[in-house]
Design a protein around this motif. Sequence first.
Motif, PDB file in Angstrom:
ATOM      1  N   PRO A  66       3.900  20.797  13.179  1.00  0.00           N
ATOM      2  CA  PRO A  66       2.433  20.824  13.220  1.00  0.00           C
ATOM      3  C   PRO A  66       1.835  19.550  12.626  1.00  0.00           C
ATOM      4  O   PRO A  66       2.517  18.724  12.047  1.00  0.00           O
ATOM      5  CB  PRO A  66       2.087  22.052  12.372  1.00  0.00           C
ATOM      6  N   GLY A  67       0.527  19.453  12.769  1.00  0.00           N
ATOM      7  CA  GLY A  67      -0.191  18.313  12.192  1.00  0.00           C
ATOM      8  C   GLY A  67      -0.854  17.473  13.250  1.00  0.00           C
ATOM      9  O   GLY A  67      -0.174  16.865  14.087  1.00  0.00           O
ATOM     10  N   LEU A  68      -2.188  17.398  13.227  1.00  0.00           N
ATOM     11  CA  LEU A  68      -2.966  16.763  14.286  1.00  0.00           C
ATOM     12  C   LEU A  68      -3.599  15.437  13.884  1.00  0.00           C
ATOM     13  O   LEU A  68      -4.292  14.821  14.701  1.00  0.00           O
ATOM     14  CB  LEU A  68      -4.067  17.723  14.746  1.00  0.00           C
ATOM     15  N   GLU A  69      -3.366  14.981  12.652  1.00  0.00           N
ATOM     16  CA  GLU A  69      -3.951  13.709  12.219  1.00  0.00           C
ATOM     17  C   GLU A  69      -3.144  13.161  11.051  1.00  0.00           C
ATOM     18  O   GLU A  69      -2.678  13.915  10.196  1.00  0.00           O
ATOM     19  CB  GLU A  69      -5.419  13.898  11.810  1.00  0.00           C
ATOM     20  N   VAL A  70      -2.970  11.853  11.054  1.00  0.00           N
ATOM     21  CA  VAL A  70      -2.188  11.189  10.012  1.00  0.00           C
ATOM     22  C   VAL A  70      -2.818   9.849   9.676  1.00  0.00           C
ATOM     23  O   VAL A  70      -3.626   9.303  10.430  1.00  0.00           O
ATOM     24  CB  VAL A  70      -0.720  10.954  10.443  1.00  0.00           C
ATOM     25  N   ALA A  71      -2.394   9.310   8.538  1.00  0.00           N
ATOM     26  CA  ALA A  71      -2.720   7.936   8.171  1.00  0.00           C
ATOM     27  C   ALA A  71      -1.497   7.331   7.499  1.00  0.00           C
ATOM     28  O   ALA A  71      -0.750   8.026   6.806  1.00  0.00           O
ATOM     29  CB  ALA A  71      -3.924   7.883   7.236  1.00  0.00           C
ATOM     30  N   GLY A  72      -1.311   6.062   7.712  1.00  0.00           N
ATOM     31  CA  GLY A  72      -0.180   5.374   7.098  1.00  0.00           C
ATOM     32  C   GLY A  72       0.017   4.006   7.716  1.00  0.00           C
ATOM     33  O   GLY A  72      -0.854   3.475   8.413  1.00  0.00           O
ATOM     34  N   GLU A  73       1.178   3.428   7.472  1.00  0.00           N
ATOM     35  CA  GLU A  73       1.496   2.082   7.953  1.00  0.00           C
ATOM     36  C   GLU A  73       2.300   2.155   9.244  1.00  0.00           C
ATOM     37  O   GLU A  73       3.242   2.945   9.360  1.00  0.00           O
ATOM     38  CB  GLU A  73       2.303   1.335   6.896  1.00  0.00           C
ATOM     39  N   VAL A  74       1.947   1.334  10.208  1.00  0.00           N
ATOM     40  CA  VAL A  74       2.724   1.230  11.437  1.00  0.00           C
ATOM     41  C   VAL A  74       4.025   0.493  11.133  1.00  0.00           C
ATOM     42  O   VAL A  74       4.009  -0.624  10.608  1.00  0.00           O
ATOM     43  CB  VAL A  74       1.938   0.491  12.534  1.00  0.00           C
ATOM     44  N   VAL A  75       5.153   1.124  11.459  1.00  0.00           N
ATOM     45  CA  VAL A  75       6.446   0.522  11.133  1.00  0.00           C
ATOM     46  C   VAL A  75       7.267   0.185  12.371  1.00  0.00           C
ATOM     47  O   VAL A  75       8.304  -0.491  12.268  1.00  0.00           O
ATOM     48  CB  VAL A  75       7.278   1.436  10.201  1.00  0.00           C
ATOM     49  N   ALA A  76       6.849   0.621  13.540  1.00  0.00           N
ATOM     50  CA  ALA A  76       7.543   0.280  14.778  1.00  0.00           C
ATOM     51  C   ALA A  76       6.595   0.531  15.935  1.00  0.00           C
ATOM     52  O   ALA A  76       5.646   1.320  15.832  1.00  0.00           O
ATOM     53  CB  ALA A  76       8.819   1.119  14.945  1.00  0.00           C
ATOM     54  N   VAL A  77       6.839  -0.154  17.052  1.00  0.00           N
ATOM     55  CA  VAL A  77       5.989  -0.003  18.226  1.00  0.00           C
ATOM     56  C   VAL A  77       6.854   0.183  19.463  1.00  0.00           C
ATOM     57  O   VAL A  77       7.992  -0.284  19.533  1.00  0.00           O
ATOM     58  CB  VAL A  77       5.048  -1.215  18.423  1.00  0.00           C
TER      59      VAL A  77
END
Length: 334
Positions: free
Chosen positions: A68-79
Amino acid sequence: MTRVPQQMMAVDPAQPGGAEVLTLVERPVPAPGPGEVLIRVAAAGVNRPDVVQRMGAYPPPPGVTSIPGLEVAGEVVAVGAEVPPEVIGQPMCALIAGGGYAEYAVAPIGTCLPVPGALSMAEAAAMPETLFTVWTNLFERGYASEGETALVHGGTSGIGTMAVSLCNLFGVRVIVTAGSDDKAAACLAHGADHAINYKTEDFVERVKAITGGRGVDVVLDMVGGDYVARNLNCLADDGRHVSIAVQGGAVATVPVWEIMRRRLTLTGSTLRARDVAFKTLVADELARTVWPHVEAGKLKPVIDRTFPLAEAASAHRRMESGAHMGKIVLVPGG
């Protein structure tokens, strides 16, 4: 470049149930596909749909993780493919269809917004779900405009507090309902123009008194059931009723002749099942119209409480108690 592990800790219940099913398990770190980024989750928002999913009544859309979980925040570590590598290392918050209760989560780049210095990671994680929902429903489907009046049910919820904040920013007078005098007072302190304790007052009569008998221009409703007909009685002629949840019942009886005679509009939507293209369009509009206020520190979510990811069960119990004011947030490693 940040090293990405192969495994992570996540909350991924094996079966529906009470809050006790929300325990930490080990899962593979997801890989970003074309047009996606991998975010090392610093914080994840908790929303009512997460509770309904945990109970087995709101399954993820096809192809979406059961985490579950519909929203997050953090650092982009891969694309993934089609995403410029310069995005790696940038702080982002994102609306996702699932997967937030984890140390890493995949998000479409189109539904990501940059985290400005004015926001903590916990605040950023508490923004996307309520911001996208309120904007698309109250302001786009409901056409709430400067100088109008809106009625918002659930004034102390994440949706309610975001609706009040946006109404204040864009010149919409807002009346909210809440379940106690203390909650009503909290809504007024947050910026609601009027707050009605629906347990001790008839909100229809109070709305009529507040508006001098005219009614409100738009209702944002998450209750459904018998509230729908009562909400219609709160509307002014040409008013709009927007449904976003059915916590009080999925079926309503409505006075069709009144809808015709007073030219009322009934509409509503769900967000999770909409495609990435639609959500990207919303994110683009928010980036232009709302995010400058976020960057200036003029719009922040109300944070009720944060919990470590390992205490997701306590976070859900907090939400189910109805005692919260604003958003509940999970913090991996917290």
